[in-house]
Structure formats: C-alpha cells, structure tokens
Write a protein that holds these residues in place. Structure first.
Motif, PDB file in Angstrom:
ATOM      1  N   GLU A 101       0.841  -1.196   0.000  1.00  0.00           N
ATOM      2  CA  GLU A 101       0.000   0.000   0.000  1.00  0.00           C
ATOM      3  C   GLU A 101       0.877   1.246   0.000  1.00  0.00           C
ATOM      4  OE1 GLU A 101      -3.147  -0.203  -0.336  1.00  0.00           O
ATOM      5  OE2 GLU A 101      -3.409  -2.368   0.022  1.00  0.00           O
ATOM      6  N   LEU A 102       0.287   2.345  -0.479  1.00  0.00           N
ATOM      7  CA  LEU A 102       1.018   3.607  -0.506  1.00  0.00           C
ATOM      8  C   LEU A 102       1.191   4.137   0.906  1.00  0.00           C
ATOM      9  CD1 LEU A 102      -0.545   5.476  -3.565  1.00  0.00           C
ATOM     10  CD2 LEU A 102       1.459   4.007  -3.482  1.00  0.00           C
ATOM     11  N   ALA A 103       2.340   4.727   1.164  1.00  0.00           N
ATOM     12  CA  ALA A 103       2.585   5.351   2.458  1.00  0.00           C
ATOM     13  C   ALA A 103       1.802   6.651   2.557  1.00  0.00           C
ATOM     14  CB  ALA A 103       4.075   5.598   2.660  1.00  0.00           C
ATOM     15  N   GLU A 104       1.501   7.044   3.767  1.00  0.00           N
ATOM     16  CA  GLU A 104       0.725   8.269   3.958  1.00  0.00           C
ATOM     17  C   GLU A 104       1.498   9.513   3.544  1.00  0.00           C
ATOM     18  OE1 GLU A 104      -0.410   8.309   8.017  1.00  0.00           O
ATOM     19  OE2 GLU A 104      -1.765   6.570   7.851  1.00  0.00           O
ATOM     20  N   ALA A 105       2.827   9.422   3.521  1.00  0.00           N
ATOM     21  CA  ALA A 105       3.631  10.600   3.193  1.00  0.00           C
ATOM     22  C   ALA A 105       3.782  10.827   1.694  1.00  0.00           C
ATOM     23  CB  ALA A 105       5.018  10.464   3.830  1.00  0.00           C
ATOM     24  N   VAL A 106       3.200   9.958   0.863  1.00  0.00           N
ATOM     25  CA  VAL A 106       3.340  10.110  -0.584  1.00  0.00           C
ATOM     26  C   VAL A 106       2.542  11.323  -1.045  1.00  0.00           C
ATOM     27  CG1 VAL A 106       2.886   9.039  -2.810  1.00  0.00           C
ATOM     28  CG2 VAL A 106       3.739   7.660  -0.922  1.00  0.00           C
ATOM     29  N   SER A 107       3.194  12.210  -1.778  1.00  0.00           N
ATOM     30  CA  SER A 107       2.517  13.414  -2.266  1.00  0.00           C
ATOM     31  C   SER A 107       1.662  13.082  -3.478  1.00  0.00           C
ATOM     32  CB  SER A 107       3.548  14.487  -2.623  1.00  0.00           C
ATOM     33  OG  SER A 107       4.393  14.031  -3.668  1.00  0.00           O
ATOM     34  N   ALA A 108       0.712  13.967  -3.762  1.00  0.00           N
ATOM     35  CA  ALA A 108      -0.191  13.749  -4.902  1.00  0.00           C
ATOM     36  C   ALA A 108       0.555  13.811  -6.225  1.00  0.00           C
ATOM     37  CB  ALA A 108      -1.307  14.792  -4.867  1.00  0.00           C
ATOM     38  N   ARG A 109       1.691  14.486  -6.267  1.00  0.00           N
ATOM     39  CA  ARG A 109       2.430  14.643  -7.516  1.00  0.00           C
ATOM     40  C   ARG A 109       3.002  13.319  -8.011  1.00  0.00           C
ATOM     41  NH1 ARG A 109       7.767  15.635  -8.286  1.00  0.00           N
ATOM     42  NH2 ARG A 109       8.038  15.929  -6.038  1.00  0.00           N
ATOM     43  N   ILE A 110       3.396  12.440  -7.083  1.00  0.00           N
ATOM     44  CA  ILE A 110       3.992  11.157  -7.485  1.00  0.00           C
ATOM     45  C   ILE A 110       3.084   9.990  -7.135  1.00  0.00           C
ATOM     46  CG2 ILE A 110       6.326  12.066  -7.228  1.00  0.00           C
ATOM     47  CD1 ILE A 110       6.477  10.512  -4.554  1.00  0.00           C
ATOM     48  N   LYS A 111       1.819  10.274  -6.882  1.00  0.00           N
ATOM     49  CA  LYS A 111       0.926   9.218  -6.424  1.00  0.00           C
ATOM     50  C   LYS A 111       0.724   8.149  -7.481  1.00  0.00           C
ATOM     51  CE  LYS A 111      -3.325   8.621  -3.801  1.00  0.00           C
ATOM     52  NZ  LYS A 111      -4.522   9.287  -3.218  1.00  0.00           N
ATOM     53  N   ALA A 118       4.053   0.216  -6.451  1.00  0.00           N
ATOM     54  CA  ALA A 118       3.499  -0.726  -5.476  1.00  0.00           C
ATOM     55  C   ALA A 118       2.988  -1.983  -6.167  1.00  0.00           C
ATOM     56  CB  ALA A 118       2.377  -0.053  -4.691  1.00  0.00           C
ATOM     57  N   THR A 119       2.324  -1.814  -7.304  1.00  0.00           N
ATOM     58  CA  THR A 119       1.840  -2.985  -8.054  1.00  0.00           C
ATOM     59  C   THR A 119       3.005  -3.847  -8.530  1.00  0.00           C
ATOM     60  OG1 THR A 119      -0.084  -1.706  -8.773  1.00  0.00           O
ATOM     61  CG2 THR A 119       0.436  -3.713 -10.007  1.00  0.00           C
ATOM     62  N   THR A 120       4.047  -3.194  -9.038  1.00  0.00           N
ATOM     63  CA  THR A 120       5.224  -3.944  -9.499  1.00  0.00           C
ATOM     64  C   THR A 120       5.896  -4.669  -8.343  1.00  0.00           C
ATOM     65  OG1 THR A 120       5.572  -2.314 -11.249  1.00  0.00           O
ATOM     66  CG2 THR A 120       7.425  -3.748 -10.693  1.00  0.00           C
ATOM     67  N   LEU A 121       6.002  -4.000  -7.192  1.00  0.00           N
ATOM     68  CA  LEU A 121       6.672  -4.605  -6.047  1.00  0.00           C
ATOM     69  C   LEU A 121       5.905  -5.822  -5.537  1.00  0.00           C
ATOM     70  CD1 LEU A 121       9.094  -4.356  -4.182  1.00  0.00           C
ATOM     71  CD2 LEU A 121       7.757  -2.845  -2.709  1.00  0.00           C
ATOM     72  N   GLU A 122       4.568  -5.776  -5.572  1.00  0.00           N
ATOM     73  CA  GLU A 122       3.781  -6.948  -5.197  1.00  0.00           C
ATOM     74  C   GLU A 122       4.128  -8.144  -6.067  1.00  0.00           C
ATOM     75  OE1 GLU A 122      -0.374  -6.424  -5.150  1.00  0.00           O
ATOM     76  OE2 GLU A 122      -0.411  -5.152  -3.372  1.00  0.00           O
ATOM     77  N   ILE A 123       4.189  -7.918  -7.365  1.00  0.00           N
ATOM     78  CA  ILE A 123       4.488  -9.010  -8.293  1.00  0.00           C
ATOM     79  C   ILE A 123       5.908  -9.517  -8.085  1.00  0.00           C
ATOM     80  CG2 ILE A 123       4.659  -9.635 -10.725  1.00  0.00           C
ATOM     81  CD1 ILE A 123       2.554  -7.507 -11.306  1.00  0.00           C
ATOM     82  N   VAL A 124       6.849  -8.597  -7.882  1.00  0.00           N
ATOM     83  CA  VAL A 124       8.261  -8.981  -7.742  1.00  0.00           C
ATOM     84  C   VAL A 124       8.462  -9.814  -6.473  1.00  0.00           C
ATOM     85  CG1 VAL A 124      10.556  -8.065  -7.263  1.00  0.00           C
ATOM     86  CG2 VAL A 124       9.196  -7.101  -9.110  1.00  0.00           C
ATOM     87  N   ILE A 125       7.856  -9.406  -5.361  1.00  0.00           N
ATOM     88  CA  ILE A 125       8.011 -10.173  -4.121  1.00  0.00           C
ATOM     89  C   ILE A 125       7.457 -11.575  -4.287  1.00  0.00           C
ATOM     90  CG2 ILE A 125       7.272 -10.320  -1.714  1.00  0.00           C
ATOM     91  CD1 ILE A 125       7.388  -7.295  -1.575  1.00  0.00           C
TER      92      ILE A 125
END
Length: 680
Positions: A101-111, A118-125
């Motif tokens: 999941e996205l961290a709360e500190a992620v800004s809207a610019r890079i959301k 995050a989707t890629t990391l799920e698949i990679v793990i």
C-alpha cells in the motif's frame, strides 16, 4: 646513476621493510587466532547454556516419530505426528499474498507512479518467493514449530557474477602492455628511456573498464532455506528468543563435506585439515529416554564427532559456524578445530532495517522463558496416558484368550496333545477312562473386558483442546455430521489456532518487508530484472537506504492468505455479497460517466475473485471471459462515409468512438447473480 653505497642502502631498507611486513603478518595472525578461539569458546558456552532446550527437541521428536518410551509401552499411537501433519496443511497451504500500500507521506504529484511501483513490487516479491522456493522452507518451519516448539529459516540475497569470455582476450592484452610498461619503468630508473606514466595510466583505465564489463551477473535473487532448531545459536544475552532480532549476535551451524569446504573457502584450504571431523548419523531410535527420563541433547543433531557410524574417512564433514554480529555489522565464518577464519569478516552487500536474515516462528511463548514451549511438551502426559491405556488394553486382550483345562489324572499327555493339534471339524478319539467329558475338560475363566475402562474419548477431547484440532479435522467423529456442523467445527479450529496463525502472519509480513528492502537496494534487482517479472509496464527504482522505502510504500501480507482456501460457509457469504457489488459497480459507473470498458473491467475482477474463492486453482476464469477486440490502426484504414454510417458512436459525434452509456440498456444485476452455492 646510483653507486654501490646507494644500492646497499636500498637493499638494507628493503630487508627492513620485509622484516616489518613479516612481523605485521605474524601479529595479525596471532590476533586472528585469538579472535577465532574467543568466538569458538563463546559458541561452546552458549551451546551448554541451551543444552536443556536441545534435549527437549530430541524428546519431542521421539513422540512425533512414535519412538517415545518404547521400552514401556507395547502400543504407541502417533497422535502427535498426525496432529502436526493436520495443522501444517491448515496453517501453511500456499505462499501468502503480498499487500503493498502507498505510504501516507506520498505526495499527490507522485501518487500515480507510486501506485505503479506498489503494483510492481507486489508481483516482484511473489516471484522472488516462488523462485526462492518459500513453500519448501516454510513447510518444515511450521512442522518444526509444531513439533519442537520453534522453527527457523534463513532468507539471504545471493548475487553471483561470472566472467565474459569475449573480453578475456582484451584483458590479457592489456595486462601484457602493463607488464611491458613496468619493464620500461625499470629502465627509466636507470636513466635509459623516457617516462611513460601517462601511457600506463591510460592502459590501467582501459584494464579496469574491461574487467568491470567482463563481470556479468549469473544469479541475482533471494535464497530461502529451512534451518533446524538445533543449528541456530542465539546469544545468551537475549532473554527470550521471541526478541531474537535484538540479540547481539546469532550463529548458524552448517555441516559441509571436506572437499566442498576446501573448494568454497580456497584461502583456508591449507589449514582446514586441522578442523574437527563430523559424520552423518544413520537413522536411529531414541536411546536412554525411558519413561519420564531425559533424552541426550546430542540426539537432536544429525552429525556426530569422530568416526562413529562412518564408513570411511572420505565422508568426513566440517562443522562451520556463520556468525552474524549485529554490533559490528560483520559476518564471521569459523570452523570447529580450525584456528583461522575461513574467510575474512565481511559486511553484507545488501542492508536491511532488521540486519539478521533469520526468521523464527513458535506457537506458545511463556512469560519469563527463553525458549518457547512445544505442543508436544504441553500434551506429553496425555500422550503417555493414551499409550498406557492402549497398552493395557492389549495386555488384557492377550490374557483373555480362551483356554481349556484338563484333568491330568484322567487324560494322558498324548491325548491332550492330540486334542490341541486337532484341526477344525476333526474327530479326535480320547480315552476318558469312563469319566464324563465336563469333568475331564473344562474352560478356564478369565476377567471380562469392560470397554469403559479403556475408553480414550476423554483423552482425545483434551488433546484436541490443547492442539486446537477439531473432530472434523482429526477424523475422531463418533456420529455422522452434516456439512454445516463440520464447517462450524472447522470455524472452531480456526478460532483455537488463531494465535498460531497470527504469529505466522507476523513473521511472513516481516519477510515481505525484508524481501522488498533487499530487492530495491542498490545491489538488488535492476529495472530489466523487475520488467522480466512484472512486464514491460513495470515501474521500478532502487533506494540507497532501506529506511527510505517506508516513505513510499508499506509492505505487508494479506492476513490468513497462507492458510487453507475459503470454506463453503465463506463461499455462501460471498454469493450474498456478489450481487450487491455487481449492482454497485454498475450504478457507480453510470454516475461517474465511466466508459463501458471500465465497468466491464470491474465486473471481470468480481468474476475472477469468485473463482478464486471457490478454492479450485485449476480453473482459469479468463478462459470464460470475452476479451476486447484487437485495436485497429486508424491511419491504416481511413474512415469513409459508409463506414461512419455503420458506426453508431461516430454518427452520434462521440470523439472516442464509444457509445454513450444508456442506463436502460445495462443488464439487470439480479440476472447476473450466479447460482447459490449450497454445502455438499
């Protein structure tokens, strides 16, 4: 030009430097031998400190292997081993599902980019766990935790490089050129030729570049291995193994054949011959356990010192200790009986927030105890009582075999033998000397068997309460039960072993975060590696420090995803929820003016989730779901008036070439509801 005096001074200076270097090496060797000796002594003292725990491991395994108290009980029922097998498949049936999941500190610019990452990391793990064979290590870990109280596994990143044969010839040529320049510099010292320092520097740069390019990555992935409970030694300063991550050091024991050890550690090959020899122990039963006695702790080991049990000396192994020192951040490798490091202490290439690559799981943690308590130890008296009842029942049955007595004064031994050896239906002639048969031959009375005295139902009920195994799982059903009753009992099992599943989920969550930190480290996966796992649209980047990953994503697993698939009751609950989700997806899509393609994607995911909850992994839902047609290049096929007339969307002026959503044309959610799932 140098004179004879200068040459003598240079020779004296060279001798002094050589002597100083020899003294430095001797001092370093003495310091190294002292450090190795100190580590081996520290490990030996720690092993003695935890000797009682290893004795418990050996004793618990005898109960699981139906070998406990073999000199006391004639009947030994492997209840503990059966329960371990049942709960293992119940707790860990498949690799867990990763949740990023996205961290709360992620800004809207890079959301948006963060979502793609995050989707890629799920698949990679998931792919790294599959490639590292997580299930092959987690299954024995769960069995070990249920059997001896604790299970361990090790997850370490392995990066192996090799040489590119195409560049080896260039490297040899550059090395030859450097050797020629070295010869020229000797002549320069004698004033014969000029200075070629610039040319040498250029060749050195070319050589370094060629050597860097020649190194190609052969293997770069996560390796996961199961570690036996007796092969892990945690520092005695750690009050409880539950907080092993805070221990100052943790050592892992490995046994390696002598030839392989010399090949793995070539720098230590010359002094590996002094290492202690170990030999694999053949299959054996528990020795000296007895009823209520102690089992020697060395019976938990798979290897033993000396030549005991060995066929020849060629099968000798070396006991290697790999020590992870958290205080210094170095990994130390030593061997028992060897006074030198097998390799110099090093720091792992990949950093993580937890440092240790070890993970443990236990079912029962008692307050104030260093080691966890095993389920076998908690139920040992009941297991002995069950075997005692079954043994007494066997003895009673053996003594209750019908017997017939005879009057030796009336019946001769020959007639008695003839009567004993007679087959079924045979006529046997006897000389009863005029006596009545009932006075000469008579049955011997024996104690009748009372089944209530040997009823084990109470013992089984108490064992099921301790282990958390219900009748529907342990097959101790006395009366036929409906599927609903069996499902209710299975829910009871889930409640009873919920604490064990929570602990396992917590360990797997730590493993997921650890895997993500190693994969995104500078020496982890490159973009090409991630794209090979997650596709060309993968979003990937490496972070210089592991702490920075938490600023972007939060890595976890879906609770309970490693256990058994959903039961019939959960499927019924989903059949009630599914129509509501379908209707909500259609109505929300209409209100948001979403395209029919977006609504179709939502309905497709609902259908895929329905098949997934059925628990049958052999069904591919995408084979039943129609796919959109392949896109057509508009430049290759210009539209004419007749084509526009055949396209209602273009005739209505829709620039996207899609029909506007007509609510009246949408299918009725009630008609899309799947048939109700009824329990078998």
């Amino acid at each position: 030009m140098t004179g004879p005096g200068d040459q003598l001074a240079q020779a004296i200076e060279a001798d002094e430097l050589e002597q100083a270097e020899a003294e430095r090496r001797a001092a370093a060797q003495m310091e190294e031998e002292g450090a190795v000796k100190a580590w081996l002594k520290r490990i030996e003292e720690s092993r003695e400190f935890d000797k009682a725990a290893r004795e418990g491991y050996a004793k618990d395994r005898t109960y699981c292997q139906e070998q406990a108290n073999a000199d006391v009980f004639d009947v030994r029922v492997p209840i503990a081993g059966t329960y371990v097998g049942i709960l293992t498949t119940f707790l860990y049936a498949r690799d867990p599902e990763t949740s990023v999941e996205l961290a709360e500190a992620v800004s809207a610019r890079i959301k948006e980019d963060a979502k793609a990452f995050a989707t890629t990391l799920e698949i990679v793990i998931g792919r790294l766990w599959k490639k590292g064979k997580l299930k092959a290590a987690a299954d024995p870990l769960v069995r070990s935790g249920l059997s001896v109280g604790i299970g361990w596994m090790k997850a370490a990143w392995h990066r192996e490089t090799g040489n590119n044969a195409a560049l080896q010839q260039d490297i040899v040529g550059l090395q030859s050129s450097l050797a020629a320049i070295d010869q020229l510099q000797v002549s320069l010292a004698e004033g014969i030729v000029g200075d070629d320092s610039a040319q040498r520097a250029e060749l050195e740069q070319q050589l370094q570049q060629a050597e860097d390019e020649a190194q190609r990555i052969i293997f770069n992935a996560l390796c996961i291995d199961f570690v036996r409970a007796e092969d892990i030694q945690v520092a005695p300063e750690c009050a409880s193994l539950q907080s092993y991550a805070d221990s100052p050091w943790i050592a892992q024991r490995l046994f390696m054949p002598m030839d392989k050890a010399k090949a793995t550690y070539p720098d230590a090959a010359e002094f590996l011959g002094s290492a202690m020899s170990y030999f694999r122990v053949p299959g054996r039963t528990a020795e000296g356990a007895g009823f209520g006695g102690a089992t020697p702790g060395d019976q938990a080991d798979a290897f033993t010192k000396g030549a005991a049990g060995a066929v020849d000396a060629s099968k000798a192994c070396v006991c290697i200790w790999e020590i992870w020192n958290k205080q210094t951040g170095h990994v130390v490798t030593v061997a028992e009986g060897c006074s030198r490091y097998l390799r110099q202490p090093f720091q792992p290439e990949q950093r993580s927030t937890r440092y240790y690559p070890f993970f443990n799981w236990a079912v029962i943690w008692n307050d104030g105890a260093r080691h966890p308590q095993s389920l076998v130890d908690r139920s040992r008296s009941l297991l002995d009582e069950y075997n005692r009842v079954r043994t007494n029942f066997k003895t009673h049955r053996r003594r209750a075999i019908p017997k017939t007595g005879f009057d030796r004064g009336t019946l001769t031994p020959e007639d008695a033998k003839r009567l004993e050896d007679a087959s079924s239906g045979e006529m046997v002639g006897l000389d009863l000397q005029g006596q009545r048969p009932e006075q000469t031959l008579f049955p011997i009375s024996y104690n009748q068997i009372d089944p209530a005295l040997y009823d084990t139902q109470v013992i089984r009920a108490e064992l099921e309460m301790i282990w958390g195994v219900q009748e529907a799982l342990s097959s101790s059903i006395q009366v036929a039960k409906t599927a609903t009753e069996a499902d209710i009992q299975q829910q009871g099992t889930e409640s009873r072993i919920g604490y064990a599943r929570d602990g396992l989920d917590e360990m797997l969550s730590e493993l997921a975060a650890y895997t993500a930190e190693l994969a995104t480290s500078p020496n982890g996966l490159a973009y090409e590696d991630a794209a090979a796992m997650a596709g060309d649209e993968a979003m990937w980047f490496n972070v210089p420090e592991p702490e920075m990953l938490d600023m972007v994503v939060q890595v976890d697993i879906r609770a309970g995803s490693s256990g058994k698939p959903a039961t019939a009751l959960r499927q019924q609950q989903w059949s009630i929820l599914l129509p509501q989700l379908q209707q909500a997806a259609i109505q929300i899509g209409q209100m948001r003016q979403s395209s029919p393609l977006d609504i179709a994607n939502c309905l497709e995911q609902l259908a895929v989730e329905t098949v997934k909850r059925a628990g049958d992994t052999g069904i591919d839902p995408y084979t039943f779901i129609p796919q959109p047609p392949a896109p057509v290049d508009p430049m290759a096929m210009p539209l004419g008036a007749d084509q526009m007339a055949g396209d209602p969307a273009l005739m209505l002026g829709d620039e996207g070439g899609q029909l506007p959503i007509d609510p009246s044309a949408m299918p009725d959610p009630a008609a899309m509801m799947p048939p109700a799932i009824t329990p078998a």
